[in-house]
Write a protein that holds these residues in place. Structure first.
Motif, mmCIF file in Angstrom:
data_model
loop_
_atom_site.group_PDB
_atom_site.id
_atom_site.type_symbol
_atom_site.label_atom_id
_atom_site.label_comp_id
_atom_site.label_asym_id
_atom_site.label_seq_id
_atom_site.Cartn_x
_atom_site.Cartn_y
_atom_site.Cartn_z
ATOM 1 N N GLY A 58 0.778 -1.235 0.000
ATOM 2 C CA GLY A 58 0.000 0.000 0.000
ATOM 3 C C GLY A 58 0.804 1.277 0.000
ATOM 4 O O GLY A 58 0.284 2.336 0.323
ATOM 5 N N VAL A 59 2.113 1.190 -0.362
ATOM 6 C CA VAL A 59 2.925 2.401 -0.494
ATOM 7 C C VAL A 59 3.106 2.656 -1.993
ATOM 8 O O VAL A 59 3.841 1.938 -2.674
ATOM 9 N N SER A 60 2.420 3.654 -2.489
ATOM 10 C CA SER A 60 2.503 3.983 -3.912
ATOM 11 C C SER A 60 3.905 4.477 -4.252
ATOM 12 O O SER A 60 4.539 5.161 -3.439
ATOM 13 N N PRO A 61 4.388 4.194 -5.470
ATOM 14 C CA PRO A 61 5.650 4.802 -5.898
ATOM 15 C C PRO A 61 5.604 6.332 -5.769
ATOM 16 O O PRO A 61 6.621 6.985 -5.597
ATOM 17 N N TRP A 62 4.390 6.887 -5.854
ATOM 18 C CA TRP A 62 4.195 8.336 -5.819
ATOM 19 C C TRP A 62 3.891 8.846 -4.419
ATOM 20 O O TRP A 62 3.379 9.947 -4.265
ATOM 21 N N TRP A 63 4.195 8.066 -3.381
ATOM 22 C CA TRP A 63 3.789 8.461 -2.015
ATOM 23 C C TRP A 63 4.357 9.818 -1.641
ATOM 24 O O TRP A 63 3.686 10.609 -0.995
ATOM 25 N N TRP A 64 5.569 10.128 -2.076
ATOM 26 C CA TRP A 64 6.172 11.413 -1.715
ATOM 27 C C TRP A 64 5.885 12.474 -2.759
ATOM 28 O O TRP A 64 5.397 13.550 -2.442
ATOM 29 N N PHE A 65 6.121 12.150 -4.027
ATOM 30 C CA PHE A 65 5.987 13.179 -5.062
ATOM 31 C C PHE A 65 4.547 13.656 -5.235
ATOM 32 O O PHE A 65 4.308 14.830 -5.511
ATOM 33 N N ALA A 66 3.587 12.759 -5.106
ATOM 34 C CA ALA A 66 2.194 13.153 -5.334
ATOM 35 C C ALA A 66 1.362 13.024 -4.065
ATOM 36 O O ALA A 66 0.133 13.087 -4.128
ATOM 37 N N ASP A 67 2.033 12.846 -2.912
ATOM 38 C CA ASP A 67 1.323 12.740 -1.635
ATOM 39 C C ASP A 67 0.229 11.680 -1.659
ATOM 40 O O ASP A 67 -0.842 11.871 -1.083
ATOM 41 N N VAL A 68 0.458 10.576 -2.345
ATOM 42 C CA VAL A 68 -0.539 9.500 -2.362
ATOM 43 C C VAL A 68 -0.621 8.910 -0.950
ATOM 44 O O VAL A 68 0.397 8.503 -0.391
ATOM 45 N N PRO A 69 -1.822 8.888 -0.345
ATOM 46 C CA PRO A 69 -1.922 8.401 1.043
ATOM 47 C C PRO A 69 -1.492 6.938 1.155
ATOM 48 O O PRO A 69 -1.725 6.138 0.241
ATOM 49 N N ILE A 70 -0.878 6.629 2.282
ATOM 50 C CA ILE A 70 -0.477 5.251 2.567
ATOM 51 C C ILE A 70 -1.709 4.500 3.053
ATOM 52 O O ILE A 70 -2.466 5.012 3.868
ATOM 53 N N LYS A 71 -1.891 3.277 2.579
ATOM 54 C CA LYS A 71 -2.985 2.451 3.102
ATOM 55 C C LYS A 71 -2.526 1.806 4.400
ATOM 56 O O LYS A 71 -1.567 1.035 4.391
ATOM 57 N N LYS A 72 -3.197 2.147 5.501
ATOM 58 C CA LYS A 72 -2.799 1.589 6.800
ATOM 59 C C LYS A 72 -3.323 0.167 6.953
ATOM 60 O O LYS A 72 -4.367 -0.178 6.397
ATOM 61 N N ALA A 73 -2.624 -0.647 7.701
ATOM 62 C CA ALA A 73 -3.065 -2.026 7.942
ATOM 63 C C ALA A 73 -2.555 -2.491 9.303
ATOM 64 O O ALA A 73 -1.563 -1.959 9.814
ATOM 65 N N GLU A 74 -3.254 -3.454 9.879
ATOM 66 C CA GLU A 74 -2.855 -4.018 11.178
ATOM 67 C C GLU A 74 -1.539 -4.785 11.065
ATOM 68 O O GLU A 74 -0.757 -4.842 11.999
ATOM 69 N N GLY A 75 -1.362 -5.410 9.919
ATOM 70 C CA GLY A 75 -0.157 -6.217 9.758
ATOM 71 C C GLY A 75 0.062 -6.587 8.307
ATOM 72 O O GLY A 75 -0.747 -6.263 7.436
ATOM 73 N N VAL A 76 1.181 -7.246 8.069
ATOM 74 C CA VAL A 76 1.496 -7.729 6.720
ATOM 75 C C VAL A 76 1.929 -9.185 6.838
ATOM 76 O O VAL A 76 2.681 -9.539 7.757
#
Ligand SMILES: *[C@@H]1O[C@H](CO)[C@@H](O)[C@H](O)[C@H]1NC(C)=O
Ligand SMILES: *[C@@H]1O[C@H](CO)[C@@H](O)[C@H](O)[C@H]1NC(C)=O
Ligand SMILES: *[C@@H]1O[C@H](CO)[C@@H](O)[C@H](O)[C@H]1NC(C)=O
Ligand SMILES: *[C@@H]1O[C@H](CO)[C@@H](O)[C@H](O)[C@H]1NC(C)=O
Ligand SMILES: *[C@@H]1O[C@H](CO)[C@@H](O)[C@H](O)[C@H]1NC(C)=O
Ligand SMILES: *[C@@H]1O[C@H](CO)[C@@H](O)[C@H](O)[C@H]1NC(C)=O
Ligand SMILES: *[C@@H]1O[C@H](CO)[C@@H](O)[C@H](O)[C@H]1NC(C)=O
Ligand SMILES: *[C@@H]1O[C@H](CO)[C@@H](O)[C@H](O)[C@H]1NC(C)=O
Length: 376
Positions: free
Chosen positions: A239-257
């Protein structure tokens, strides 16, 4: 990256999920799956200090990406000892041959742990480079002598050894990483599908990879970028988009992986060089650079702090090729760390417009008058 938008000329299209491939991890708990991160687990990623700096740096991004998703970062672990047999990671209960004092002294970059885990040690990983020197005003004899300046470092990440955290991921490059090579020799993984290939990787769960580790998710690359793409492939899946920083794409939160049971074999990309270039950056990108980075000696701060963000984006997009900004900048002159940074990250540089041999056209009006240039 804060608010102001700008145009990156894209030669590359990316989809949000990896290109229709098998998922190897999930954020949904299910009995029997190997937990990698989240509540109830203090995980670490095992890497070899022998691996490329660019791989270890990307592994640090993955460790922090788990933190963005679950709230707890993973740490990076390196084996604590080397012996006749390759041994010595967290959780290991003792050497097959009792140590006789022959353990190699730590290299100079290794120093005592100052806080945190008792009796563990930290190793700082460096990428050392010699920047090109500025030829301007140098005699021909000096130019021949001094093609590069004194050594500089990109410093970090830090690898911990002998920690009590649980090894959940093992990552490295075939032929570079002691850890991965030991798994190949022990026939815990097979490098056959990717051996010697360009930018390939395998990723799957391995049972009992090493004594003291029940199960781990192993990412093994055929070369530096193969391993890096295998690393960022997990980031994208959790859930971390390649664009997380450049386009402020929100991170998808989760309990675990958790790691799924399947295998992924990523063969060589069918297009060898894939990238984008920065074009028509004035006014929007250049103004944003002026707002966010210190001015360079010759103009806007298109420096290695900015390009580190660009190179990370490229690698997260599984790209490898880049043409830098050139309108009001000179990639190899503005910041002498720019070119070494591209090499350290694993980005192949080219140039756009009328800029042969990696020289920016702005170098001529800036420096050319002493060679008979008319300032244009
Ligand atoms: C890793 O580095 C150690 C020295 O730090 C060296 O003895 C070993 O041969 C290296 N392994 C590989 C696979 O390069
Ligand atoms: C994870 O690491 C990043 C980068 O060092 C840091 O900013 C962040 O606070 C850490 N997150 C947690 C939950 O410790
Ligand atoms: C320690 O043991 C190794 C393996 O048996 C041997 O090669 C080495 O010479 C020994 N070192 C010392 C200092 O006794
Ligand atoms: C590290 O710890 C050892 C043993 O406690 C000590 O002898 C040594 O001076 C320490 N080194 C540094 C750089 O602090
Ligand atoms: C590793 O940790 C154990 C205790 O957890 C400690 O006894 C041992 O000295 C440590 N070894 C190194 C090389 O730090
Ligand atoms: C080169 O020397 C000239 C004349 O001394 C000086 O004006 C100029 O600033 C110098 N250029 C650089 C880049 O040092
Ligand atoms: C770079 O790192 C090495 C350790 O690998 C160290 O010996 C050296 O002093 C560092 N150089 C600089 C300029 O920080
Ligand atoms: C996806 O999984 C299937 C079934 O396990 C396997 O046959 C196939 O090779 C995998 N595809 C890739 C690209 O790894």
């Amino acid at each position: 990256m804060r608010t102001k938008s700008f145009l990156l000329a894209l030669l590359l299209a990316s989809s949000v999920t990896a290109f229709g491939q098998n998922a190897t991890v999930t954020t949904k708990a299910s009995p029997g799956l190997l937990q990698l991160a989240g509540s109830g687990i203090d995980g670490q990623i095992l890497v070899s200090a022998n691996d490329s700096w660019g791989v270890i740096r990307a592994a640090q991004d993955l460790a922090n990406d788990f933190g963005k998703v679950t709230g707890t970062n993973l740490t990076l672990e390196r084996p604590a000892r080397r012996g006749p047999q390759w041994v010595g990671w967290g959780g290991w209960n003792g050497p097959p041959h009792p140590p006789n004092g022959s353990e190699a002294p730590p290299p100079s970059s290794e120093h005592n742990k100052t806080a945190g885990l008792p009796a563990s040690r930290e190793t700082t990983v460096y990428y050392t480079y010699n920047p090109t020197t500025n030829y301007i005003n140098m005699s021909v004899a000096d130019r021949l002598k001094n093609t590069v300046g004194p050594a500089q470092n990109f410093t970090g990440p830090i690898l911990v050894s002998n920690s009590t955290r649980k090894t959940v991921i093992i990552v490295g490059t075939i032929g570079k990483s002691d850890v991965i090579d030991a798994l190949v020799v022990a026939q815990k993984i097979s490098d056959l599908p990717i051996h010697g290939k360009w930018e390939s990787y395998i990723a799957h769960v391995v049972d009992n990879p090493f004594p003291g580790i029940d199960r781990a998710f192993v990412i093994a690359g055929s070369d530096m970028r193969g391993t890096i793409y295998g690393i960022y492939d997990v980031s994208e899946q959790i859930g971390v988009s390649p664009w997380w920083w450049f386009a402020d794409v929100p991170i998808k939160k989760a309990e675990g992986v958790w790691a799924l049971g399947g295998r992924k074999t990523q063969c060589s990309p069918s297009v060898k060089y894939r990238g984008f270039f920065i074009n028509d950056e004035q006014p929007t990108l250049t103004n944003w650079i002026n707002d966010n980075y210190a001015l360079g000696p010759y103009g806007p701060g298109f420096n290695h702090y900015f390009y580190a963000r660009v190179f990370e984006l490229l690698l997260r997009l599984k790209a490898n090729y880049f043409w830098p900004a050139e309108w009001s900048s000179m990639f190899n002159v503005d910041d002498l760390a720019n070119q070494p940074l591209a090499d350290a990250y694993g980005i192949v540089m080219g140039s756009s417009h009328t800029e042969p041999m990696m020289r920016a056209s702005n170098e001529w009006p800036t420096f050319g008058s002493q060679y008979g240039g008319n300032g244009q």
